[in-house]
Design an enzyme around this catalytic site. Structure first.
Site, PDB file in Angstrom:
ATOM      1  N   LEU A 153       2.187   6.193  -4.638  1.00  0.00           N
ATOM      2  CA  LEU A 153       3.455   6.881  -5.410  1.00  0.00           C
ATOM      3  C   LEU A 153       3.369   8.278  -6.757  1.00  0.00           C
ATOM      4  O   LEU A 153       4.221   9.185  -7.179  1.00  0.00           O
ATOM      5  CB  LEU A 153       3.970   6.146  -6.561  1.00  0.00           C
ATOM      6  CG  LEU A 153       4.842   5.227  -5.657  1.00  0.00           C
ATOM      7  CD1 LEU A 153       5.513   4.199  -6.973  1.00  0.00           C
ATOM      8  CD2 LEU A 153       5.599   5.285  -4.648  1.00  0.00           C
ATOM      9  N   ASP A 158       0.926   2.556   3.992  1.00  0.00           N
ATOM     10  CA  ASP A 158      -0.426   3.272   3.459  1.00  0.00           C
ATOM     11  C   ASP A 158       0.508   4.969   3.297  1.00  0.00           C
ATOM     12  O   ASP A 158       0.202   5.865   3.633  1.00  0.00           O
ATOM     13  CB  ASP A 158      -1.196   3.899   4.571  1.00  0.00           C
ATOM     14  CG  ASP A 158      -2.108   4.462   3.967  1.00  0.00           C
ATOM     15  OD1 ASP A 158      -2.254   5.224   2.431  1.00  0.00           O
ATOM     16  OD2 ASP A 158      -3.702   5.016   4.101  1.00  0.00           O
ATOM     17  N   HIS A 211       1.193  -1.044   0.116  1.00  0.00           N
ATOM     18  CA  HIS A 211       0.233  -0.105  -0.202  1.00  0.00           C
ATOM     19  C   HIS A 211       0.747   1.025  -0.585  1.00  0.00           C
ATOM     20  O   HIS A 211       1.266   1.836   1.308  1.00  0.00           O
ATOM     21  CB  HIS A 211      -0.681  -0.526   1.225  1.00  0.00           C
ATOM     22  CG  HIS A 211      -1.871   1.059   0.958  1.00  0.00           C
ATOM     23  ND1 HIS A 211      -3.539   1.057   1.398  1.00  0.00           N
ATOM     24  CD2 HIS A 211      -1.995   2.178   0.737  1.00  0.00           C
ATOM     25  CE1 HIS A 211      -4.261   1.706   0.676  1.00  0.00           C
ATOM     26  NE2 HIS A 211      -3.544   2.478   0.760  1.00  0.00           N
ATOM     27  N   ASN A 233      -6.695   8.898   7.187  1.00  0.00           N
ATOM     28  CA  ASN A 233      -7.890   8.126   6.882  1.00  0.00           C
ATOM     29  C   ASN A 233      -7.056   6.721   6.655  1.00  0.00           C
ATOM     30  O   ASN A 233      -5.728   6.345   6.302  1.00  0.00           O
ATOM     31  CB  ASN A 233      -8.554   8.215   5.850  1.00  0.00           C
ATOM     32  CG  ASN A 233      -9.525   7.981   4.623  1.00  0.00           C
ATOM     33  OD1 ASN A 233      -9.855   6.481   5.845  1.00  0.00           O
ATOM     34  ND2 ASN A 233     -10.074   7.901   4.051  1.00  0.00           N
ATOM     35  N   ASP A 241      -8.747   1.926  -3.751  1.00  0.00           N
ATOM     36  CA  ASP A 241      -8.000   2.870  -1.941  1.00  0.00           C
ATOM     37  C   ASP A 241      -8.252   4.678  -2.300  1.00  0.00           C
ATOM     38  O   ASP A 241      -7.603   4.672  -3.369  1.00  0.00           O
ATOM     39  CB  ASP A 241      -6.628   2.774  -2.031  1.00  0.00           C
ATOM     40  CG  ASP A 241      -6.199   3.138  -0.206  1.00  0.00           C
ATOM     41  OD1 ASP A 241      -7.249   2.900   0.273  1.00  0.00           O
ATOM     42  OD2 ASP A 241      -5.533   4.063  -0.351  1.00  0.00           O
TER      43      ASP A 241
HETATM   44 ZN   LIG Z   1      -7.429   3.717   2.508  1.00  0.00          ZN
END
Ligand SMILES: [Zn+2]
Length: 429
Positions: free
Chosen positions: A60, A304, A57, A277, A151
């Site tokens: 970029l 993330d 996750h 988030n 996402d």
């Molecule tokens: Zn997410």
């Protein structure tokens, strides 16, 4: 001539020290007093040798937000964090929702040549949540996409989610769900609880995450297709995952380093560096997430990594973007939250940050523990030299780390991609 290294006295998975010879892109020997035979000797005394880390996750930002990050800058950051493969999330501009765009990101990764970049395809056209994207064409493309996600947004329509699960089953794909019921989180700013009331910020209830996870593990079981839950953040989510796994449902899950270490109390500063988030949660949630990662209910740590330019973070709370950088700090944060607390040993860290993520993402050649004949995707980590995080000293194009001024317990010393050093002595090569 290909590079060759002798890692002298490294501790594979934190075990007994050994000499590890890297040659022709693979681990050529592991033992005591292995002769160097022309290999460059790396003093690895006291260093832990891990399989190269794999991030499921990563944002970029390229194409479209090169002011925040590029494939080049993001993959330099990744190698400094010990990563040899990253999965790039599709919320770029344009979104990676066609074979053409996923191939573009894939090729940028190959050109940068620092770590393998595996694009994640969008589930729906433009990530708009109304029409399935061309999942099969992305799977058949040069990028061979196996993981799909909207996402940043949730695939909230149950029928679309079901169709996506049905579709990817044919090529062993997986849907990575950002579990956030949109109506329950409209305008939400921080974890819903006593503190959100005190601070006057609109609450983000745990049930908004848990309701989607409950629905999706049932859908995955019904369809017989794999679902992966992104950035699990609540104790209730852990209970649902534990129940689903006990029934053998095809579900995997990840947790971020920041959700393993930081709590909602930090939001009381109104510093948007802590706006993320899903939001930072309570101490009880953090304890449940740590326990779930330790017992394997949560399969993987995923960063993330969400870079944002200064103007999007250094503003008032309500206007600020959500997200934190994470590639360069993930391993020391996991050490602090999981290893130094006795919850995981280094073999466990290797499993949760490399072996299982590689398996979930179907990344061939990654996630192999150091053994003779395995591809030399490796990370050398020093767990006993603390350092203080300085946001100015980062390879990421963005500075939004929540650990500025914090002391973390260890640091990546070297990273090898198929036997080639991408980091040596803590410096990009
Ligand atoms: Zn997410």
């Amino acid at each position: 001539m290909s590079e060759s290294y002798l890692l002298r006295g490294a501790k594979p998975l934190g075990g007994e020290p050994a000499d590890v010879l890297v040659r022709d892109g693979a681990v050529a020997a592991i033992g005591s007093k292995v002769p160097a035979k022309g290999a460059e000797v790396v003093d690895a005394d006291g260093l832990v040798l891990l399989p190269g880390l794999v991030d499921l996750h990563t944002h970029l930002r390229e194409p479209g937000r090169e002011d925040a990050e590029t494939v080049e800058s993001g993959t330099v950051a990744a190698t400094l964090g010990g990563y040899t493969a990253v999965c790039a999330m599709p919320n770029t501009d344009p979104a990676t929702d066609t074979a053409g765009v996923v191939e573009q990101v894939y090729r940028l990764g190959q050109e940068a040549g620092r770590c393998d970049v595996q694009p994640i395809g969008a589930v729906t056209v433009g990530r708009a949540g109304t029409q399935l994207a061309e999942l099969g064409a992305m799977a058949d493309s040069a990028a061979q996409v196996r993981m799909f996600s909207d996402d940043g947004d949730c695939v909230s329509d149950a029928v679309l989610m079901r169709r996506a699960l049905e579709y990817v089953k044919a090529f062993d794909g997986v849907i990575a769900q950002h579990a956030q019921e949109p109506r329950l989180t409209e305008g939400a700013q921080m974890n819903e609880g006593a503190l959100s009331g005190v601070l006057g910020l609109r609450g983000w209830p745990a049930v908004a995450e848990e309701a989607i996870i409950a629905r999706d593990v049932l859908l995955a079981a019904h369809v017989g297709s794999r679902v992966h839950i992104c950035h699990v953040s609540t104790a209730g989510s852990v209970e649902i995952l534990r129940w689903a796994k006990s029934r053998g449902y095809p579900v995997t899950a990840e947790v971020t380093p920041h959700h393993l270490l930081l709590t909602e109390d930090l939001v009381a500063s109104y510093d948007p560096i802590y706006k993320v988030n899903p939001p930072l949660r309570s101490e009880d949630d953090v304890a449940a997430l740590r326990a779930a990662l330790a017992d394997g209910t949560i399969d993987a740590v995923a960063t993330d990594h969400a870079p944002h330019p200064v103007e999007d973070k250094e503003c008032e709370w309500l206007a600020a973007a959500m997200g934190m950088t994470g590639l360069e700090t993930a391993l020391p944060v996991v050490q602090q939250a999981m290893v130094d607390t006795g919850l995981l040993d280094w073999a466990g860290v290797a499993d949760r940050m490399s072996v299982r993520p590689a398996r979930i993402g179907r990344l061939a050649g990654h996630g192999r523990v150091p053994e003779v004949g395995a591809p030399a995707n490796l990370t050398l980590y020093d767990p006993s030299t603390p350092w203080t995080v300085d946001p100015a000293d980062t390879a990421s194009r963005s500075r939004n780390t929540p650990y500025a001024g914090r002391t973390l317990p260890g640091r990546v010393v070297a990273t090898f991609l198929r036997g080639r050093a991408t980091v040596l002595s803590g410096k990009p090569q």
